[in-house]
Design a protein around this motif. Structure first.
Motif, short mmCIF file in Angstrom:
data_model
loop_
_atom_site.label_atom_id
_atom_site.label_comp_id
_atom_site.label_asym_id
_atom_site.label_seq_id
_atom_site.Cartn_x
_atom_site.Cartn_y
_atom_site.Cartn_z
N GLY A 34 36.59 69.24 51.60
CA GLY A 34 35.22 68.99 52.00
C GLY A 34 35.08 67.88 53.02
O GLY A 34 34.23 67.95 53.91
N TYR A 35 35.90 66.83 52.89
CA TYR A 35 35.75 65.67 53.76
C TYR A 35 37.03 65.30 54.49
O TYR A 35 37.06 64.31 55.21
CB TYR A 35 35.27 64.47 52.95
N GLY A 36 38.08 66.08 54.29
CA GLY A 36 39.33 65.69 54.93
C GLY A 36 40.29 66.85 55.08
O GLY A 36 40.07 67.96 54.59
N ILE A 37 41.36 66.57 55.79
CA ILE A 37 42.43 67.54 56.01
C ILE A 37 43.71 66.98 55.40
O ILE A 37 44.03 65.80 55.58
CB ILE A 37 42.62 67.81 57.52
N ILE A 38 44.42 67.82 54.66
CA ILE A 38 45.63 67.41 53.96
C ILE A 38 46.86 67.82 54.75
O ILE A 38 47.00 68.98 55.16
CB ILE A 38 45.69 68.04 52.55
N TYR A 39 47.76 66.86 54.95
CA TYR A 39 49.02 67.11 55.65
C TYR A 39 50.19 66.71 54.75
O TYR A 39 50.07 65.82 53.90
CB TYR A 39 49.11 66.28 56.93
N LYS A 40 51.30 67.36 54.97
CA LYS A 40 52.57 66.98 54.35
C LYS A 40 53.42 66.34 55.43
O LYS A 40 53.45 66.81 56.56
CB LYS A 40 53.25 68.23 53.79
N ARG A 54 43.63 62.95 55.96
CA ARG A 54 42.86 62.42 57.09
C ARG A 54 41.38 62.71 56.89
O ARG A 54 40.98 63.85 56.65
CB ARG A 54 43.33 63.04 58.41
N PHE A 55 40.57 61.66 56.98
CA PHE A 55 39.13 61.79 56.80
C PHE A 55 38.49 62.03 58.16
O PHE A 55 38.48 61.14 59.01
CB PHE A 55 38.57 60.54 56.13
N ASN A 60 33.93 56.82 62.92
CA ASN A 60 32.50 56.54 63.06
C ASN A 60 31.79 56.38 61.72
O ASN A 60 30.79 55.68 61.62
CB ASN A 60 31.83 57.67 63.85
N ASN A 61 32.31 57.07 60.69
CA ASN A 61 31.70 56.99 59.37
C ASN A 61 32.81 56.97 58.33
O ASN A 61 33.40 58.00 58.02
CB ASN A 61 30.78 58.19 59.14
N ASN A 62 33.11 55.78 57.81
CA ASN A 62 34.24 55.66 56.88
C ASN A 62 33.81 55.64 55.41
O ASN A 62 34.55 55.21 54.54
CB ASN A 62 35.07 54.40 57.18
N LYS A 63 32.62 56.15 55.11
CA LYS A 63 32.08 56.13 53.75
C LYS A 63 33.00 56.81 52.74
O LYS A 63 33.32 56.25 51.69
CB LYS A 63 30.71 56.82 53.74
N TYR A 64 33.44 58.03 53.04
CA TYR A 64 34.23 58.79 52.07
C TYR A 64 35.65 58.25 51.95
O TYR A 64 36.24 58.25 50.87
CB TYR A 64 34.24 60.27 52.45
N PHE A 65 36.18 57.76 53.06
CA PHE A 65 37.49 57.12 53.02
C PHE A 65 37.46 55.89 52.12
O PHE A 65 38.30 55.72 51.23
CB PHE A 65 37.92 56.73 54.44
N GLY A 177 37.89 61.37 45.74
CA GLY A 177 36.98 61.13 46.85
C GLY A 177 35.51 61.15 46.49
O GLY A 177 34.69 60.52 47.16
N LEU A 178 35.14 61.88 45.44
CA LEU A 178 33.73 61.94 45.02
C LEU A 178 33.46 61.09 43.78
O LEU A 178 32.35 61.10 43.25
CB LEU A 178 33.32 63.39 44.75
#
Length: 217
Positions: A34-40, A54-55, A60-65, A177-178
């Motif tokens: 929902g708020y990020g991309i997952i990498y290996k 990665r958020f 610009n908006n680091n709220k969820y991070f 994250g939530l």
């Protein structure tokens, strides 16, 4: 606002490790949330496979991070709990400017995929009770630290093989994250998560609670 200043404003309880992005190679996208991309990726200095979350647009908006970082610090770092996924630190994507969490890689995937593969083979007297016990311990630890998960489902229950402990299989809770502190007055009443795992009272306007987390389990 500078990210380090934000960490102190959010009362992070232990120092957060900054890891240069150049320390990672073979970065490959796995999935989007929902708020990020997952990498290996491979962490060069530790010679270890890790997860990079990665958020998007966090420059610009680091709220969820910041929220996931704060939740993970409170729920994992106080007692280094075995059944909550470990956060190693954070970095920054040099091209996109987004902030990235560096997390432990769960070698065997999530519970949803495990059940799809092993549903007819797992037994109550060992596998099922072991899964329930370990995930329950992790959730209890989150609640004891006065947090609620709010997005608890089989995709966030991760299976890890700890080879350093001699094939010690452990189930761990991921994706905080939530998560929110219990009785967080700033929390809204938006509905998050996967519908079959959401407690019925949430659809009637009630706030997320420890009981709602237990229902999801």
């Amino acid at each position: 606002m500078d990210i380090l200043d934000a960490l102190f404003r959010k009362n992070i309880i232990i120092p957060i490790k900054w890891i240069p992005y150049s320390q990672f190679k073979d970065v490959k996208e796995m999935t989007k949330g929902g708020y990020g991309i997952i990498y290996k990726a491979t962490w060069l200095s530790n010679n270890e496979t890790v997860i990079l979350k990665r958020f998007e647009n966090s420059k610009n908006n680091n709220k969820y991070f910041l929220n996931e970082l704060k939740s993970s610090q409170h729920c994992y770092s106080r007692n280094f709990h075995n059944h909550i996924i470990k956060i190693y630190g954070f970095t920054k994507d040099p091209e996109l400017g987004d902030y990235v969490l560096v997390m432990k890689y769960a070698t065997e995937g999530d519970l949803h995929k495990y059940l799809q593969k092993e549903f007819t083979n797992i037994t109550w007297n060992y596998q099922k009770l072991r899964i329930l016990w370990q995930i329950s311990e992790g959730l209890e630890h989150i609640h004891k630290n006065k947090f609620i998960h709010r997005d608890f489902h089989s995709g966030n229950m991760l299976f890890d093989l700890n080879t350093s402990a001699g094939k010690n299989y452990q189930w761990k809770i991921g994706d905080l994250g939530l998560s929110q502190e219990i009785n967080n007055e700033s929390s809204n009443n938006e509905i998050y998560g996967i519908i079959p795992y959401i407690a019925p009272e949430i659809f009637k306007g009630s706030s997320f609670s420890k009981k709602a987390d237990v229902y999801s389990l």
